[in-house]
Every structure is written in C-alpha cells, then in structure tokens.
Write a protein that holds these residues in place. Structure first.
Motif, PDB file in Angstrom:
ATOM      1  N   ILE A 166       0.427  -1.244   0.113  1.00  0.00           N
ATOM      2  CA  ILE A 166       0.143  -0.344   0.066  1.00  0.00           C
ATOM      3  C   ILE A 166       1.215   1.081  -0.142  1.00  0.00           C
ATOM      4  CG2 ILE A 166      -1.624   1.391   1.547  1.00  0.00           C
ATOM      5  CD1 ILE A 166      -3.017  -0.830  -0.242  1.00  0.00           C
ATOM      6  N   ASP A 167       1.867   1.281   0.466  1.00  0.00           N
ATOM      7  CA  ASP A 167       2.862   1.842   0.788  1.00  0.00           C
ATOM      8  C   ASP A 167       3.770   2.604  -0.099  1.00  0.00           C
ATOM      9  OD1 ASP A 167       5.380   3.749   1.543  1.00  0.00           O
ATOM     10  OD2 ASP A 167       4.687   3.426   3.603  1.00  0.00           O
ATOM     11  N   ALA A 168       4.275   1.461  -1.309  1.00  0.00           N
ATOM     12  CA  ALA A 168       5.282   1.386  -2.375  1.00  0.00           C
ATOM     13  C   ALA A 168       3.560   2.278  -3.886  1.00  0.00           C
ATOM     14  CB  ALA A 168       5.605   0.450  -2.601  1.00  0.00           C
ATOM     15  N   GLY A 169       2.753   1.636  -3.480  1.00  0.00           N
ATOM     16  CA  GLY A 169       1.901   1.934  -4.582  1.00  0.00           C
ATOM     17  C   GLY A 169       1.548   3.482  -4.148  1.00  0.00           C
ATOM     18  N   ARG A 170       1.093   4.006  -3.109  1.00  0.00           N
ATOM     19  CA  ARG A 170       0.565   5.458  -3.680  1.00  0.00           C
ATOM     20  C   ARG A 170       1.808   6.518  -3.111  1.00  0.00           C
ATOM     21  NH1 ARG A 170      -2.092   5.748   2.577  1.00  0.00           N
ATOM     22  NH2 ARG A 170      -2.478   8.036   2.016  1.00  0.00           N
ATOM     23  N   LEU A 171       2.547   5.859  -3.101  1.00  0.00           N
ATOM     24  CA  LEU A 171       4.336   6.885  -2.624  1.00  0.00           C
ATOM     25  C   LEU A 171       4.186   8.199  -1.953  1.00  0.00           C
ATOM     26  CD1 LEU A 171       5.147   6.782  -6.833  1.00  0.00           C
ATOM     27  CD2 LEU A 171       6.360   5.035  -4.998  1.00  0.00           C
ATOM     28  N   LYS A 172       3.366   7.797  -0.940  1.00  0.00           N
ATOM     29  CA  LYS A 172       3.462   8.606  -0.283  1.00  0.00           C
ATOM     30  C   LYS A 172       4.291   9.241   0.192  1.00  0.00           C
ATOM     31  CE  LYS A 172       3.210   6.174   4.477  1.00  0.00           C
ATOM     32  NZ  LYS A 172       2.262   5.612   5.695  1.00  0.00           N
ATOM     33  N   ASN A 173       5.617   8.554   1.185  1.00  0.00           N
ATOM     34  CA  ASN A 173       7.191   8.833   1.264  1.00  0.00           C
ATOM     35  C   ASN A 173       7.593  10.418   0.122  1.00  0.00           C
ATOM     36  OD1 ASN A 173       8.253   8.095   4.000  1.00  0.00           O
ATOM     37  ND2 ASN A 173       7.342   5.903   2.799  1.00  0.00           N
ATOM     38  N   LEU A 174       7.300  10.108  -1.030  1.00  0.00           N
ATOM     39  CA  LEU A 174       7.584  11.013  -2.245  1.00  0.00           C
ATOM     40  C   LEU A 174       6.306  12.584  -1.820  1.00  0.00           C
ATOM     41  CD1 LEU A 174       7.552   9.386  -5.412  1.00  0.00           C
ATOM     42  CD2 LEU A 174       9.812  10.531  -3.521  1.00  0.00           C
ATOM     43  N   SER A 175       5.750  12.365  -0.689  1.00  0.00           N
ATOM     44  CA  SER A 175       5.029  13.945  -0.977  1.00  0.00           C
ATOM     45  C   SER A 175       5.836  14.981   0.263  1.00  0.00           C
ATOM     46  CB  SER A 175       4.263  13.526  -0.006  1.00  0.00           C
ATOM     47  OG  SER A 175       4.078  12.866   1.007  1.00  0.00           O
ATOM     48  N   GLY A 176       7.336  14.465   1.089  1.00  0.00           N
ATOM     49  CA  GLY A 176       7.866  14.923   1.875  1.00  0.00           C
ATOM     50  C   GLY A 176       7.687  15.699   3.138  1.00  0.00           C
ATOM     51  N   GLY A 177       6.579  15.091   3.416  1.00  0.00           N
ATOM     52  CA  GLY A 177       6.050  15.595   5.182  1.00  0.00           C
ATOM     53  C   GLY A 177       4.727  16.882   4.969  1.00  0.00           C
ATOM     54  N   ALA A 178       5.055  16.998   3.134  1.00  0.00           N
ATOM     55  CA  ALA A 178       3.860  18.028   3.087  1.00  0.00           C
ATOM     56  C   ALA A 178       3.353  17.997   2.148  1.00  0.00           C
ATOM     57  CB  ALA A 178       5.358  19.075   2.181  1.00  0.00           C
ATOM     58  N   ALA A 179       2.167  18.405   2.133  1.00  0.00           N
ATOM     59  CA  ALA A 179       0.231  18.017   1.443  1.00  0.00           C
ATOM     60  C   ALA A 179       0.800  18.867   0.141  1.00  0.00           C
ATOM     61  CB  ALA A 179      -0.406  18.720   2.662  1.00  0.00           C
ATOM     62  N   ASP A 180       1.855  19.579  -0.308  1.00  0.00           N
ATOM     63  CA  ASP A 180       2.054  19.730  -1.570  1.00  0.00           C
ATOM     64  C   ASP A 180       3.309  19.261  -2.036  1.00  0.00           C
ATOM     65  OD1 ASP A 180      -0.465  22.310  -1.254  1.00  0.00           O
ATOM     66  OD2 ASP A 180       1.440  23.594  -0.023  1.00  0.00           O
ATOM     67  N   GLY A 181       3.461  18.455  -1.652  1.00  0.00           N
ATOM     68  CA  GLY A 181       4.900  17.734  -2.334  1.00  0.00           C
ATOM     69  C   GLY A 181       5.772  17.994  -1.510  1.00  0.00           C
ATOM     70  N   CYS A 182       6.830  17.402  -3.064  1.00  0.00           N
ATOM     71  CA  CYS A 182       8.581  17.494  -1.905  1.00  0.00           C
ATOM     72  C   CYS A 182       9.210  18.714  -2.763  1.00  0.00           C
ATOM     73  CB  CYS A 182       8.786  16.583  -1.928  1.00  0.00           C
ATOM     74  SG  CYS A 182       9.298  16.100  -3.960  1.00  0.00           S
ATOM     75  N   ASN A 183       9.888  18.827  -2.802  1.00  0.00           N
ATOM     76  CA  ASN A 183      10.432  20.793  -2.565  1.00  0.00           C
ATOM     77  C   ASN A 183      12.202  19.517  -3.431  1.00  0.00           C
ATOM     78  OD1 ASN A 183      11.824  20.083   0.012  1.00  0.00           O
ATOM     79  ND2 ASN A 183      11.426  21.978   0.337  1.00  0.00           N
ATOM     80  N   TYR A 184      12.162  19.084  -4.374  1.00  0.00           N
ATOM     81  CA  TYR A 184      12.841  18.061  -5.105  1.00  0.00           C
ATOM     82  C   TYR A 184      14.348  18.690  -5.700  1.00  0.00           C
ATOM     83  CZ  TYR A 184      15.485  14.437  -7.338  1.00  0.00           C
ATOM     84  OH  TYR A 184      16.554  13.495  -8.315  1.00  0.00           O
TER      85      TYR A 184
END
Length: 371
Positions: A197-215
C-alpha cells in the motif's frame, strides 16, 4: 535543540570494524538528527529513526533504503553547511543506499560499473542492439507473420525468458542478503500488505508536506516527482500485464501476434507505454533541475542513463506499434528488442534495483511498527 546537547554526537566512531566511510558518516548524521527531531513529521525515515538510540550498520542500511531522497529534511535543517555539523542527510543516505546495492548484488564489480557510468549503460544498449541485428539477419525465419517474419517466436521467447529470469534470480539473492543484514524477520501477510500500500501510493514522495516535496528547489513544492514516479510504475506494470496476456493468448488459446488494437496486449501495452514515456521524460527533466549534491553525485551519470534507457524502451515500443504494417517495422523491432534486452540484463546493476530493495525496506519498517 541546543548545540551543547548535540555537540557530543559530532565525530562519533563506527560501531563495527566492517563499516564503510559512507555508513560512518550517515551514522554521525542520523545520531544528530535523532537528538534534534525537528523533522519527525517528515518521511518514514524519521519515525523509524526514533526507535533507536544508536545505529548499527544494518540499521543505517535499512534507513538509507527507506529514504526516498525527497530532500525536504535538508531544506528544513538548521545544521546544514555552513554550520559546523555540516548535515546533508539526503546525500549521506543516498551514498549508503547505492553502496548497499553494490555490496549485495553479485557480481559487485558490475553493479559499481553500471551505477557509476552512463557510458557503460550506453555500451550495453548498443551491444544489445547489435546482437539483435546479427540475430535477425543470421537466423532469418523461413516463414512468419508480423514481428515473427523478422525473428522467429522460438528464438525471441527463449532469449527473453533467459534474459528476464537470470536477472530476477540475481536480484532475489541480493535482496535476501539485504534482508539478513537489516535483521529482517519472518514476513507476515499484514507486513506485505502495509508495504505494498505504501509503495503503491508513493506517499513518502510527498516529503511530509501536503503540497508535495521540494526535490527541485527549496521554495518550490510540487507533486511532479511523485506523479512522474507513479506514471513510470503503473506504466511498467501495464506493459508487464501486456506481455503476460500476450503469452496466455499465444500458448493458452493459440492466438498469435500481431494482435488487434482492442486486444488485451494492446489495451495494456499502449497506455502503459504512454505512461512510462511521460513519466520518464518528467524524471529526466526533474533530475536535470535538481541539485546534484543532495543525492549521490558519483552515480548521477549512471542514474540518468538508466532513466533514459527506461524511457527509450517505452518510446521505441510505441513507435513500433504505430509503424505496424509499414517497412519501418524491421529496424524498429531490432532497436526496440535491443533496448529491452539491455534493460533486462542490466536490471540488477542499475537504479531499477531500488524497487525491490525499497519494498524490502518498507516490509521491514512495517514489522518494526507492528512489533
């Protein structure tokens, strides 16, 4: 957290004689982060980090493979350069992560070669295309329709069965070695469920922010990297489903290729190829804009070459589909099959191996959460 409290953690020594310089540096930074805990609400690395007071080599390796390199923790950190602690956790974990792939995947020399050299991957690609060209002209079938008029089904099926099974065996052995090194336990269905479930959602690529990550940039939060990864992931799975459905149709129902536009292989393969191409182009653009020093700079060329190879696999497949019935089929088929062959044979030695390693890390993380 004051400098006086964190100060004693600077320069902590390795806990084991086999630790590498990369693991030692990552351990130093993890211990400082664990004392500070400002980034506790970020990706899965930080909750997992708080379960330990000290980090042995296996725990450092596990956290490194759990990290998705979203870089949010770096931009939020008060102890980055020019502070004396000089923290750069995304880079420290990226270097341990790459080192772990090179250490656990056999033979180690090939892993190091392809991870660190885009030229090596380019050479593998040209070599595979040349091999398919020689095969097509040296073993021309006497009869056949569509693709099988260029290379016989028997030759094609035998070659790609071997080219897909052997890398999977190598990857499987490598992941098992990783699992033992990080203290993995008996996998239960609920652990695998949570990880998938974690891998399918890729939730960790949100970087802890609701608007995504600042990669890409400190003040630029987007979901672009997450969406690009999802496009590649689901596109790859759809292309795999197309291959499986084609195999079932051929061997189970005696229905040979080429297949019509509304057949399962096409209904899976065409959208899958489009998703992979869009996602791959997105990842290339992001990688060109992102700061190299926040990843593992030594393997940047190899990583970029891999993304290009993955994108080329999808793009040549789509081109071959649109060229069906024309004189362009023969050269496009040779180029596409050569690209696929290069991708398959180098799977254990490119960044593609991060998929099974990260899934194993997520399963291990699910175990520790449920302990």
């Amino acid at each position: 957290m004051s400098i006086d409290v964190l100060g004693p953690l600077v320069g902590r020594q390795s806990q084991g004689p086999t630790a590498s310089a990369a693991i030692d540096e990552a351990r130093r930074q993890l211990e400082i982060c664990n004392a500070c805990r400002y980034c506790e609400g970020y990706c899965s690395v930080f909750p997992a980090m708080t379960l330990h007071r000290a980090f042995d080599d296996g725990e450092v390796t596990q956290l490194a493979n759990l990290c998705h390199n979203c870089r949010g923790c770096y931009y939020a950190c008060q102890y980055t350069e020019p502070h004396e602690f000089d923290l750069n956790l995304p880079r420290a974990l990226a270097e341990v992560r790459v080192e772990s792939w090179e250490r656990f995947i056999w033979p180690n020399g090939l892993a190091a070669l392809f991870q660190r050299s885009g030229m090596a991957l380019a050479g593998a690609l040209f070599g595979a295309i040349a091999f398919m060209l020689a095969l097509a002209y040296g073993l021309r079938p006497e009869s056949g329709e569509g693709f099988y008029a260029v290379i016989s089904h028997t030759v094609m099926a035998t070659l790609f069965t071997v080219a897909s099974i052997l890398p999977l065996i190598v990857i499987g052995i490598g992941v098992w070695s990783y699992w033992r090194a990080v203290g993995g336990e008996r996998v239960k269905l609920k652990h695998l469920h949570d990880a998938l479930i974690d891998a399918g959602r890729l939730k960790n690529l949100s970087g802890g922010a609701a608007d995504g990550c600042n990669y890409e940039k400190e003040d630029r939060y987007t979901m672009a990297r997450r969406w690009s990864h999802q496009a590649v992931m689901w596109g790859f799975l759809m292309c795999f489903a197309a291959t499986v459905s084609g195999t079932v149709l051929h061997y189970g129902f005696g229905m040979e290729a080429p297949y019509g536009p509304f057949s399962l292989p096409k209904l899976f393969g065409v959208p899958g190829g489009i998703l992979m191409t869009i996602g791959g182009v997105g990842l290339i653009a992001l990688k060109l804009r992102a700061e190299k020093s926040l990843g593992a700079p030594a393997v940047w060329g190899g990583e970029m070459a891999f993304v290009v190879l993955l994108t080329a696999t999808a793009l040549t497949g789509l081109a071959l589909y649109w060229a069906t019935g024309t004189g362009a089929v023969r050269p496009l088929l040779i180029v596409h099959l050569g690209t696929v062959l290069a991708l398959y044979l180098t799977l254990p030695y490119t960044k593609m191996v991060h998929i099974p390693f990260r899934l194993a890390a997520l399963v291990r993380d699910a175990q520790t959460k449920r302990a």
